[in-house]
Design an enzyme around this catalytic site. Structure first.
Site, short mmCIF file in Angstrom:
data_model
loop_
_atom_site.label_atom_id
_atom_site.label_comp_id
_atom_site.label_asym_id
_atom_site.label_seq_id
_atom_site.Cartn_x
_atom_site.Cartn_y
_atom_site.Cartn_z
N LYS A 129 0.87 -1.19 0.00
CA LYS A 129 0.00 0.00 0.00
C LYS A 129 0.90 1.23 0.00
CE LYS A 129 -1.68 3.10 2.74
NZ LYS A 129 -1.80 4.22 1.83
N GLU A 144 9.69 0.96 10.59
CA GLU A 144 10.69 2.02 10.36
C GLU A 144 9.96 3.32 10.61
OE1 GLU A 144 13.84 1.71 9.67
OE2 GLU A 144 14.05 -0.35 9.00
N CYS A 199 13.39 10.84 7.28
CA CYS A 199 13.36 10.33 8.65
C CYS A 199 14.73 10.41 9.31
CB CYS A 199 12.84 8.90 8.65
SG CYS A 199 13.78 7.86 7.55
N GLU A 224 9.70 15.82 15.54
CA GLU A 224 10.30 15.83 14.21
C GLU A 224 9.69 17.01 13.43
OE1 GLU A 224 8.94 12.26 12.28
OE2 GLU A 224 10.86 11.88 11.36
N1 LIG Z 1 12.47 4.97 9.65
C1 LIG Z 1 12.37 5.08 8.33
O1 LIG Z 1 12.97 4.33 7.58
C2 LIG Z 1 11.46 6.11 7.73
C3 LIG Z 1 11.57 6.39 6.37
C4 LIG Z 1 10.74 7.35 5.82
C5 LIG Z 1 9.81 7.99 6.62
N2 LIG Z 1 9.72 7.70 7.94
C6 LIG Z 1 8.76 8.41 8.79
O2 LIG Z 1 7.51 8.52 8.14
C7 LIG Z 1 6.85 9.70 8.58
C8 LIG Z 1 6.38 10.49 7.36
O3 LIG Z 1 5.61 9.73 6.55
P1 LIG Z 1 4.02 9.86 6.53
O4 LIG Z 1 3.58 11.22 6.89
O5 LIG Z 1 3.61 9.33 5.20
O6 LIG Z 1 3.63 8.85 7.71
P2 LIG Z 1 2.21 8.20 7.98
O7 LIG Z 1 2.38 7.29 9.14
O8 LIG Z 1 1.14 9.22 8.06
O9 LIG Z 1 1.91 7.38 6.66
C9 LIG Z 1 2.72 6.30 6.25
C10 LIG Z 1 1.84 5.30 5.54
O10 LIG Z 1 0.88 4.80 6.47
C11 LIG Z 1 -0.43 4.96 5.93
N3 LIG Z 1 -1.37 5.16 7.03
C12 LIG Z 1 -1.87 6.31 7.53
N4 LIG Z 1 -2.75 6.03 8.52
C13 LIG Z 1 -2.79 4.69 8.65
C14 LIG Z 1 -3.49 3.80 9.50
N5 LIG Z 1 -4.33 4.24 10.43
N6 LIG Z 1 -3.26 2.48 9.36
C15 LIG Z 1 -2.41 2.02 8.43
N7 LIG Z 1 -1.73 2.80 7.59
C16 LIG Z 1 -1.90 4.13 7.71
C17 LIG Z 1 -0.30 6.14 4.99
O11 LIG Z 1 -1.36 6.15 4.05
C18 LIG Z 1 1.04 5.86 4.37
O12 LIG Z 1 0.93 4.89 3.36
C19 LIG Z 1 7.86 10.46 9.39
O13 LIG Z 1 7.62 10.26 10.76
C20 LIG Z 1 9.18 9.82 8.99
O14 LIG Z 1 10.19 9.96 9.95
C21 LIG Z 1 10.53 6.76 8.50
#
Ligand SMILES: NC(=O)c1ccc[n+]([C@@H]2O[C@H](COP(=O)([O-])OP(=O)(O)OC[C@H]3O[C@@H](n4cnc5c(N)ncnc54)[C@H](O)[C@@H]3O)[C@@H](O)[C@H]2O)c1
Length: 485
Positions: free
Chosen positions: A181, A256, A290, A388
């Site tokens: 997804k 992650e 991240c 963050e």
């Molecule tokens: N540690 C790593 O490798 C890494 C890499 C990239 C980004 N990040 C982190 O990701 C965050 C930014 O990304 P974002 O804003 O897209 O994060 P997010 O958690 O909002 O979304 C990530 C994914 O989860 C989905 N999602 C949202 N709500 C959900 C739910 N209730 N159940 C299941 N899936 C759901 C989103 O549609 C998207 O596909 C930051 O905190 C960043 O640090 C971490």
């Protein structure tokens, strides 16, 4: 949008069991270009039912995929890798339109994303078992490794290609099948990758892409007993929720999550090198990474010199604008909410006594653009110290001695990436050992590499991606205890 259609990798359909499909409901997600605010295109908004069909397809494809030799699977992954590089420009163009990052960075991400397919194709050849000295005479104990099964992957918008290949490369190399997804902001990069996977000859059902409702798709993935592993990259808040959902069927889970990276500059550091590293660690992807620095901890004796040098670099090296324009190296933030968060962090710091050196406001271009900002005299009770920021805000926290720097660096619930600059070898080992982080950049601001085990500790997550450890996440052991009689 016309330019994207010409790429021939623009595909506004989900990919399930080797077919390009619309949502049962006919609903669509509008994908918006964060630079122009124009619609890039519409993608089907899938729900639980379609996701369950994708899981069935992945489950049906599993026996044949698992039965292939690792060499055969590796050959297909390498073809997929080659196709990604062949289509680097088109993939990058799609990414810049839906995500906003400058074209050059998007091209870099495609190379980085492809590198995981190659890395795991090669690692797949080294899935070794073990023989163990038995407890009894006339026995043999042999440990074999097996793919965990069907995987559900959920990925974020900030690295629309690499976060998919880092998971799918490992899963497929291990012999698992996968349902991905992608983030709703960046689904076109995901379907473009699926087109190339299909062209590479990856069999139907092995790699599926289901854009759509996050809650419904996650529910399908975590309630289906066919899914044996969930792999998630995104916010800590959603990760926590998914972990609880995955507990239902005791699914394995890798997370992650977010970070709050410290970047420590000691007085013995090469300040010019530290500024170069700081620029890379802070401003890549407009600070929406991240592993990007959230807190610059700088020894008081060099804080003024470091700030001056950083301000000069920011003024001379950063050009904000539409990522498709040449010379631009800071694109827009992903949306209005992101702009608001950076503004809030800046305002909160200034209201509480921080000093504004550069920027501090949305960019005159308007929309989602934010002016690169530098603030100093930041303290630990300010929002930027705890959360963050995910934007182009460099916040400088002064410190006096090594132990204080370590304590400040570790004073966070997160533990993903950290960085420090020092020329003292003893300090290099002391500080590396003391930092409670999954990754430490020593005299470098760029740490990501397919060969290394990427991941965090504490609230930054569980598990590792990349390295040989990344493959192990998709394997489980079985041992045979053989009585020789
Ligand atoms: N540690 C790593 O490798 C890494 C890499 C990239 C980004 N990040 C982190 O990701 C965050 C930014 O990304 P974002 O804003 O897209 O994060 P997010 O958690 O909002 O979304 C990530 C994914 O989860 C989905 N999602 C949202 N709500 C959900 C739910 N209730 N159940 C299941 N899936 C759901 C989103 O549609 C998207 O596909 C930051 O905190 C960043 O640090 C971490």
């Amino acid at each position: 949008m016309e330019a994207l259609k010409e790429t021939q990798l623009y595909c506004p359909f989900a990919y399930i069991d080797g077919s390009w499909v619309a949502a049962d409901s006919g609903e669509q997600i509008n994908v918006i270009n964060p630079a122009s605010q124009e619609i890039v295109g519409d993608m089907p908004r899938l729900g639980k039912e379609e996701t369950l069909r994708a899981i069935d397809a992945a489950d049906a494809a599993l026996p044949a995929w698992r039965a292939m030799t690792s060499m055969e699977r590796a050959d297909l992954l390498l073809k997929w890798h080659d196709l990604m590089l062949e289509h680097q420009q088109d993939l990058a163009m799609l990414m810049t339109h839906e995500q906003g990052k400058p074209l050059k960075e998007a091209q870099g991400e495609i190379v980085y994303a492809a590198s995981f397919l190659r890395w795991f194709a090669e690692e797949a050849r080294r899935v070794y078992g073990e023989t163990i000295p038995p407890a009894k005479a006339n026995q043999r104990i042999v440990v074999t490794k097996h793919p965990v099964g069907v995987v559900g992957a959920i990925t974020p918008w900030n690295f629309p290609a690499a976060m998919i290949t880092r998971k799918a490369g490992a899963a497929l190399a291990a012999g698992c099948t996968i349902v991905v997804k992608p983030a709703s902001q960046t689904p076109f990069s995901a379907t473009a990758l699926a087109m190339l996977a299909e062209r590479a000859g990856i069999p139907r059902g092995v790699f599926n892409v289901v854009p759509g409702s996050a809650a419904e798709i996650a529910e399908a993935m975590t309630t289906s007993p066919k899914v044996r592993k969930i792999t998630f990259t995104g916010s800590t808040e959603v990760g926590r929720q998914l972990m609880a959902q995955a507990a239902e069927h005791i699914q394995k889970i890798s997370l992650e999550l977010g970070g709050n990276a410290p970047f420590i500059v000691f007085e013995d550091a090469d300040l010019d090198a530290a500024v170069e590293g700081a620029m890379a660690a802070k401003f890549r992807n407009a600070g929406q990474t991240c592993v990007c620095t959230n807190r610059f901890l700088v020894q008081s004796s060099v804080v003024n010199a470091f700030c001056e040098k950083l301000a000069v670099a920011m003024n001379s090296e950063l050009t904000v604008g539409d990522g498709t324009k040449s010379g631009v190296n800071i694109g827009p933030l992903i949306d209005e909410k992101a702009v608001k968060k950076v503004s809030e962090h800046v305002q909160d710091a200034i209201d509480n006594g921080a000093e504004l050196i550069l920027g501090g406001h949305p960019h005159p271009l308007g929309g989602n653009f934010f002016t690169p900002t530098l603030i100093s005299a930041v303290t630990k009770d300010m929002k930027v110290a705890k959360e963050e920021t995910f934007g182009p805000l460099a916040a400088i926290f002064p410190f006096d001695d090594e132990q204080t720097a370590i304590d400040m660096a570790n004073d966070t619930e997160y533990g993903l990436a950290s960085y420090f600059y020092s020329r003292d070898l003893g300090r290099v080992w002391r500080v590396s050992d003391a930092l409670e982080y999954g990754m430490v950049g020593v005299n470098t601001g760029l740490i990501s590499n397919a060969a290394a085990p990427f991941g965090g500790v504490k609230a930054s997550g569980l598990g590792r991606e990349g390295g040989h450890q990344g493959l192990e996440e998709f394997l489980e052991t079985k041992y045979l205890c053989i009585d020789l009689g």
